[in-house]
Design a protein around this motif. Structure first.
Motif, PDB file in Angstrom:
ATOM      1  N   VAL A 197      69.955  25.849  54.137  1.00 24.20           N
ATOM      2  CA  VAL A 197      70.521  27.172  54.433  1.00 24.20           C
ATOM      3  C   VAL A 197      69.462  28.270  54.328  1.00 24.20           C
ATOM      4  O   VAL A 197      69.729  29.425  54.669  1.00 24.20           O
ATOM      5  N   LYS A 253      70.237  33.736  57.913  1.00 26.25           N
ATOM      6  CA  LYS A 253      69.926  33.342  59.299  1.00 26.25           C
ATOM      7  C   LYS A 253      70.663  34.178  60.342  1.00 26.25           C
ATOM      8  O   LYS A 253      70.976  33.698  61.430  1.00 26.25           O
ATOM      9  N   ASP A 259      74.596  29.493  55.545  1.00 25.77           N
ATOM     10  CA  ASP A 259      74.020  29.743  56.862  1.00 25.77           C
ATOM     11  C   ASP A 259      75.146  30.247  57.770  1.00 25.77           C
ATOM     12  O   ASP A 259      76.144  29.553  57.960  1.00 25.77           O
TER      13      ASP A 259
END
Length: 223
Positions: A20, A125, A92
């Motif tokens: 992640v 992200k 994520d």
């Protein structure tokens, strides 16, 4: 603040599923660079960072333990939760399962860490999310966890929340600063006792300045 190195040392843990971006977040914080293809964390990795909280007129040293996200290391990483004052719970935003699994990581942290620990949920992200309805943009992925859903869950669990990008650096330092401010507020209110809480250490005066109490090791397990 002449002669002052830091006023507080705070122990942070970084937890969540493998891949992640936990290691990349730590490297972005400590080295101001992006770790594009990090090796899987085996057990734990360590990094530290000095940050300034202007409204408090305080310099704080963050001692951050990046924990492995695989089940095989879970019994090891749990030992590092003990005494932590702060936690980055990372998922994520393009991987829904990592968000669902955050519930299990949070339960682990609450079972083994200080009951007064400050936890901030970090959706990493965001740089990978395409703003377009199509997925034609090269290198982009579909967002699988909305900001609203994650924020609502964070509120229900009493967590701070931020979305960030280890690649661009967006909100990485801000995440640690928000958690630090929350911890310092707890110190002021007497929730954390810097003499008895291992995750919060008040630097002791030494001569004309302030020096760290070096009784806490820089590597190995912190209890």
């Amino acid at each position: 603040m002449a002669g002052v190195q830091w006023h507080y040392v705070l122990k942070f843990i970084i937890t969540g599923d493998a891949a992640v971006g936990k290691s990349s977040l730590l490297v972005r914080l400590t080295d101001q660079r992006f770790l594009a293809n990090p090796d899987p964390t085996l057990g734990v990795e360590f990094g530290s960072k000095l940050i300034t909280i202007p409204e408090e007129n305080k310099i704080v040293k963050l001692q951050c333990w990046d924990t492995a996200g695989t089940e095989s290391f879970r019994s090891i990483t749990r030992s590092y939760y003990r005494g932590a004052a702060g936690c980055l719970l990372v998922y994520d935003v393009t991987n829904r399962q990592s968000f669902l699994n955050a519930r299990s990581w949070l339960a682990d942290v609450r079972e083994h860490a200080d009951p007064h620990l400050t936890c901030i949920l970090v959706g990493n992200k965001i740089d990978l999310c395409s703003d377009e309805s199509s997925s034609a943009a090269a290198g982009k992925r579909k967002r699988e966890v909305s900001t609203e859903e994650a924020e609502l869950w964070a509120q229900e669990e009493g967590l701070l929340f931020v979305e960030a990008s280890a690649k661009s650096g967006e909100n990485v330092e801000a995440a640690f600063e928000r958690a630090t401010r929350n911890i310092l507020d707890k110190v002021h209110r007497g929730v954390f006792d810097d003499e008895r809480s291992p995750g919060v250490k008040l630097s002791k005066p030494s001569g004309n300045g302030i020096a760290l109490d070096e009784s806490q090791p820089r590597s190995g397990c912190c209890s």
